[in-house]
Design an enzyme around this catalytic site. Structure first.
Site, PDB file in Angstrom:
ATOM      1  N   ASP A   1      -3.337   7.013   8.306  1.00 38.91           N
ATOM      2  CA  ASP A   1      -4.549   7.824   8.389  1.00 38.91           C
ATOM      3  C   ASP A   1      -4.870   7.949   9.877  1.00 38.91           C
ATOM      4  OD1 ASP A   1      -5.486   5.332   9.051  1.00 38.91           O
ATOM      5  OD2 ASP A   1      -7.063   5.249   7.531  1.00 38.91           O
ATOM      6  N   HIS A   2      -6.100   8.356  10.203  1.00 38.55           N
ATOM      7  CA  HIS A   2      -6.476   8.494  11.619  1.00 38.55           C
ATOM      8  C   HIS A   2      -6.371   7.160  12.350  1.00 38.55           C
ATOM      9  CE1 HIS A   2      -9.953   7.247   9.321  1.00 38.55           C
ATOM     10  NE2 HIS A   2     -10.547   6.821  10.437  1.00 38.55           N
TER      11      HIS A   2
ATOM     12  N   CYS B   1      -2.598   1.908   8.538  1.00 39.13           N
ATOM     13  CA  CYS B   1      -4.009   2.308   8.561  1.00 39.13           C
ATOM     14  C   CYS B   1      -4.718   1.328   9.482  1.00 39.13           C
ATOM     15  CB  CYS B   1      -4.620   2.380   7.160  1.00 39.13           C
ATOM     16  SG  CYS B   1      -4.663   0.838   6.233  1.00 39.13           S
TER      17      CYS B   1
ATOM     18  N   THR C   1      -6.222  -1.477   8.819  1.00 36.82           N
ATOM     19  CA  THR C   1      -5.904  -2.863   8.482  1.00 36.82           C
ATOM     20  C   THR C   1      -4.516  -3.048   7.869  1.00 36.82           C
ATOM     21  OG1 THR C   1      -6.836  -2.506   6.291  1.00 36.82           O
ATOM     22  CG2 THR C   1      -8.328  -3.399   7.979  1.00 36.82           C
TER      23      THR C   1
ATOM     24  N   HIS D   1      12.901 -12.256   0.268  1.00 37.25           N
ATOM     25  CA  HIS D   1      12.505 -12.761  -1.054  1.00 37.25           C
ATOM     26  C   HIS D   1      11.953 -11.690  -1.986  1.00 37.25           C
ATOM     27  CE1 HIS D   1      12.014 -17.269   0.252  1.00 37.25           C
ATOM     28  NE2 HIS D   1      13.168 -16.745   0.625  1.00 37.25           N
TER      29      HIS D   1
ATOM     30  N   ARG E   1      -5.598  -1.746  13.828  1.00 36.65           N
ATOM     31  CA  ARG E   1      -6.790  -2.380  14.412  1.00 36.65           C
ATOM     32  C   ARG E   1      -6.676  -3.901  14.436  1.00 36.65           C
ATOM     33  NH1 ARG E   1     -11.077   1.453  11.092  1.00 36.65           N
ATOM     34  NH2 ARG E   1     -10.926   3.260  12.482  1.00 36.65           N
TER      35      ARG E   1
ATOM     36  N   ARG F   1      18.304 -15.781  -6.983  1.00 43.96           N
ATOM     37  CA  ARG F   1      17.134 -16.082  -7.817  1.00 43.96           C
ATOM     38  C   ARG F   1      15.975 -15.129  -7.540  1.00 43.96           C
ATOM     39  NH1 ARG F   1      16.998 -19.367  -3.448  1.00 43.96           N
ATOM     40  NH2 ARG F   1      14.999 -20.035  -2.568  1.00 43.96           N
ATOM     41  N   HIS F   2      15.940 -14.590  -6.335  1.00 38.58           N
ATOM     42  CA  HIS F   2      14.846 -13.664  -6.002  1.00 38.58           C
ATOM     43  C   HIS F   2      14.993 -12.331  -6.731  1.00 38.58           C
ATOM     44  CE1 HIS F   2      13.496 -16.540  -3.090  1.00 38.58           C
ATOM     45  NE2 HIS F   2      14.679 -16.541  -2.507  1.00 38.58           N
TER      46      HIS F   2
HETATM   47  C1  RB5 Z   1     -10.595   3.657   8.203  1.00 39.37           C
HETATM   48  O1  RB5 Z   1     -11.803   3.474   8.847  1.00 39.37           O
HETATM   49  C2  RB5 Z   1     -10.131   2.377   7.555  1.00 39.37           C
HETATM   50  O2  RB5 Z   1     -11.003   2.001   6.529  1.00 39.37           O
HETATM   51  C3  RB5 Z   1      -8.727   2.513   7.027  1.00 39.37           C
HETATM   52  O3  RB5 Z   1      -7.875   2.863   8.076  1.00 39.37           O
HETATM   53  C4  RB5 Z   1      -8.091   1.300   6.424  1.00 39.37           C
HETATM   54  O4  RB5 Z   1      -8.207   0.195   7.255  1.00 39.37           O
HETATM   55  C5  RB5 Z   1      -8.427   1.006   5.029  1.00 39.37           C
HETATM   56  O5  RB5 Z   1      -7.910   0.070   4.427  1.00 39.37           O
END
Ligand code: RB5
Length: 145
Positions: free
Chosen positions: A7-8, A64, A66, A97, A108, A131-132
């Site tokens: 995403d952005h 994204c 996170t 695995h 971020r 096994r995996h």
């Molecule tokens: C965008 O602000 C943020 O929420 C998105 O990039 C992501 O981290 C969501 O999981």
């Protein structure tokens, strides 16, 4: 073929990841976003995940803010096994695995140098099998619709 999506909040990493893949001669398809203008990660992560589910792409790297949102989306698709990694060892084990076929990272949360290490490990580590393989098979066979 590697499916790339962001995403952005993951756009800058996504563009740099494309450079890495180009340098390594690995083909990829970019499912967006096409800029760092505010956007919704499910729009791109769903499209890229479906390409993997349908066998059009073998693996994916999604970014994204996170790595969590794109990972949640990816894991809703049949045959997709997405792993959110913040350290290279997690990427190594996700391949060894879990036979993870999608790597998700958070722009971020980690620096670019760490991201490069994680991506390199993800691309270069083969599934251990054995096994995996039975466990990975159960991920899908025991999944209820
Ligand atoms: C965008 O602000 C943020 O929420 C998105 O990039 C992501 O981290 C969501 O999981």
């Amino acid at each position: 073929m590697i499916a790339i999506a962001s995403d952005h909040a993951g756009y800058t990493f996504k563009e740099k990841i494309k450079e890495i893949l180009q340098q390594r001669g690995i083909s990829f398809k970019d499912y967006g976003a096409s800029s760092d203008e505010r956007s919704d990660y499910p729009d791109f992560a769903h499209a890229a995940s479906e390409a993997i589910s349908q066998g059009e792409c073998e693996r994916g790297i999604f970014v994204c803010g996170t790595g969590i949102g794109v990972g949640i989306v990816a894991n809703k698709h049949k045959g997709v096994r997405a792993a959110m990694c913040q350290i290279p060892e997690a990427a190594r084990l996700a391949r060894l695995h879990n036979n993870a076929n999608v790597l998700t990272i958070g722009e971020r949360l980690i620096g670019w140098d760490t991201a490069v290490e994680i991506i390199t490990v993800f691309l270069d580590t083969e599934f251990e099998g054995g096994r995996h393989a039975d466990r990975v098979e159960k991920i899908h066979s025991l999944t209820k619709k």
